[in-house]
Design a protein around this motif. Structure first.
Motif, PDB file in Angstrom:
ATOM      1  N   LEU A  35       0.828  -1.211   0.000  1.00 12.21           N
ATOM      2  CA  LEU A  35       0.000   0.000   0.000  1.00 12.21           C
ATOM      3  C   LEU A  35       0.865   1.265   0.000  1.00 12.21           C
ATOM      4  O   LEU A  35       0.596   2.215  -0.753  1.00 12.21           O
ATOM      5  N   LYS A  36       1.884   1.263   0.829  1.00  9.92           N
ATOM      6  CA  LYS A  36       2.763   2.427   0.930  1.00  9.92           C
ATOM      7  C   LYS A  36       3.479   2.661  -0.404  1.00  9.92           C
ATOM      8  O   LYS A  36       3.527   3.783  -0.898  1.00  9.92           O
ATOM      9  N   THR A  37       4.016   1.603  -0.980  1.00 16.58           N
ATOM     10  CA  THR A  37       4.755   1.730  -2.238  1.00 16.58           C
ATOM     11  C   THR A  37       3.844   2.196  -3.362  1.00 16.58           C
ATOM     12  O   THR A  37       4.224   3.067  -4.162  1.00 16.58           O
ATOM     13  N   HIS A  38       2.637   1.652  -3.425  1.00 22.74           N
ATOM     14  CA  HIS A  38       1.701   2.060  -4.474  1.00 22.74           C
ATOM     15  C   HIS A  38       1.292   3.521  -4.286  1.00 22.74           C
ATOM     16  O   HIS A  38       1.231   4.293  -5.258  1.00 22.74           O
ATOM     17  N   GLY A  39       1.031   3.919  -3.054  1.00 25.55           N
ATOM     18  CA  GLY A  39       0.697   5.316  -2.785  1.00 25.55           C
ATOM     19  C   GLY A  39       1.826   6.257  -3.152  1.00 25.55           C
ATOM     20  O   GLY A  39       1.596   7.340  -3.711  1.00 25.55           O
ATOM     21  N   PHE A  40       3.057   5.864  -2.843  1.00 21.63           N
ATOM     22  CA  PHE A  40       4.203   6.699  -3.206  1.00 21.63           C
ATOM     23  C   PHE A  40       4.349   6.768  -4.727  1.00 21.63           C
ATOM     24  O   PHE A  40       4.701   7.811  -5.275  1.00 21.63           O
ATOM     25  N   HIS A  41       4.070   5.692  -5.403  1.00 19.10           N
ATOM     26  CA  HIS A  41       4.086   5.683  -6.886  1.00 19.10           C
ATOM     27  C   HIS A  41       3.121   6.737  -7.429  1.00 19.10           C
ATOM     28  O   HIS A  41       3.460   7.482  -8.344  1.00 19.10           O
ATOM     29  N   GLN A  98       0.549   8.670   6.783  1.00 21.22           N
ATOM     30  CA  GLN A  98      -0.730   9.375   6.679  1.00 21.22           C
ATOM     31  C   GLN A  98      -0.693  10.507   5.664  1.00 21.22           C
ATOM     32  O   GLN A  98      -1.730  10.919   5.165  1.00 21.22           O
ATOM     33  N   GLY A  99       0.475  11.020   5.372  1.00 25.84           N
ATOM     34  CA  GLY A  99       0.575  12.159   4.470  1.00 25.84           C
ATOM     35  C   GLY A  99       1.296  11.797   3.188  1.00 25.84           C
ATOM     36  O   GLY A  99       1.343  10.637   2.787  1.00 25.84           O
ATOM     37  N   VAL A 100       1.848  12.832   2.561  1.00 24.09           N
ATOM     38  CA  VAL A 100       2.624  12.648   1.330  1.00 24.09           C
ATOM     39  C   VAL A 100       4.002  13.251   1.572  1.00 24.09           C
ATOM     40  O   VAL A 100       4.195  14.463   1.438  1.00 24.09           O
ATOM     41  N   PRO A 101       4.973  12.418   1.950  1.00 23.08           N
ATOM     42  CA  PRO A 101       6.320  12.931   2.191  1.00 23.08           C
ATOM     43  C   PRO A 101       7.009  13.302   0.880  1.00 23.08           C
ATOM     44  O   PRO A 101       6.557  12.924  -0.198  1.00 23.08           O
ATOM     45  N   ASN A 102       8.132  14.020   1.006  1.00 27.53           N
ATOM     46  CA  ASN A 102       8.894  14.321  -0.207  1.00 27.53           C
ATOM     47  C   ASN A 102       9.565  13.043  -0.702  1.00 27.53           C
ATOM     48  O   ASN A 102       9.584  12.026  -0.011  1.00 27.53           O
ATOM     49  N   ALA A 103      10.115  13.099  -1.897  1.00 25.60           N
ATOM     50  CA  ALA A 103      10.668  11.902  -2.548  1.00 25.60           C
ATOM     51  C   ALA A 103      11.755  11.242  -1.708  1.00 25.60           C
ATOM     52  O   ALA A 103      11.793  10.005  -1.578  1.00 25.60           O
ATOM     53  N   THR A 104      12.635  12.031  -1.114  1.00 24.53           N
ATOM     54  CA  THR A 104      13.709  11.455  -0.299  1.00 24.53           C
ATOM     55  C   THR A 104      13.149  10.732   0.913  1.00 24.53           C
ATOM     56  O   THR A 104      13.607   9.633   1.256  1.00 24.53           O
TER      57      THR A 104
END
Length: 160
Positions: A35-41, A98-104
């Motif tokens: 879930l985390k990886t897909h959301g970051f994608h 819970q949020g949208v962190p920066n890419a790093t």
């Protein structure tokens, strides 16, 4: 009500139970990391967008496939696989974002996630070995190789 059919695969019932419990934690960790990886994608931005967007897609696709392999191994041992958000939430060791962190920070979190899943997989080995469950040990070895390699690749993006 369905009639239960005895399982005689050469692994004692109590060993199958312990292995299934460990695999359930691994399944929950894998699902949370998926879930985390897909959301970051979906949400990555910045100069590395194309690279990370593509890399994350490769990673979440692999995790999705692993979910089925893990759940089916649990079922092969005669137990039901966890299959709800609540069950996964109680079993996982992967921190939810819970949020949208920066890419790093996305990369850092995914390194931490893959390392957590590797630790969970490694923790199931004693039960698999005690039960003489070579099939589970093989699956765990495969999962460890993937998570350790993925963590290394992600970690390399954080180096100067």
């Amino acid at each position: 009500m369905a009639k239960s059919v005895a399982i005689d695969i050469g692994i004692a019932a109590e060993d199958r139970q312990a292995i299934a419990e460990g695999l359930s934690r691994l399944l929950a960790d894998t699902f949370q990391l998926y879930l985390k990886t897909h959301g970051f994608h979906w949400n990555v931005t910045g100069p590395q967008f194309n690279t990370l967007h593509t890399m994350f897609m490769t990673q979440y696709t692999e995790l999705w496939t692993a979910l089925d392999e893990l759940a089916e191994r649990i079922r092969s041992l005669g137990h039901f696989a966890p299959a709800s958000g609540g069950q996964f939430g109680r079993l996982t060791s992967v921190r939810e974002e819970q949020g949208v962190p920066n890419a790093t920070d996305m990369i850092r979190q995914l390194v931490e996630g893959h390392e957590a899943v590797a630790r969970t997989a490694r923790a199931v080995f004693p039960a698999a070995e005690k039960g003489g469950d070579e099939a589970t040990a093989d699956l765990l070895t495969q999962r460890l190789q993937i998570h350790e390699k993925t963590a290394w690749m992600l970690r390399s993006l954080l180096e100067d």
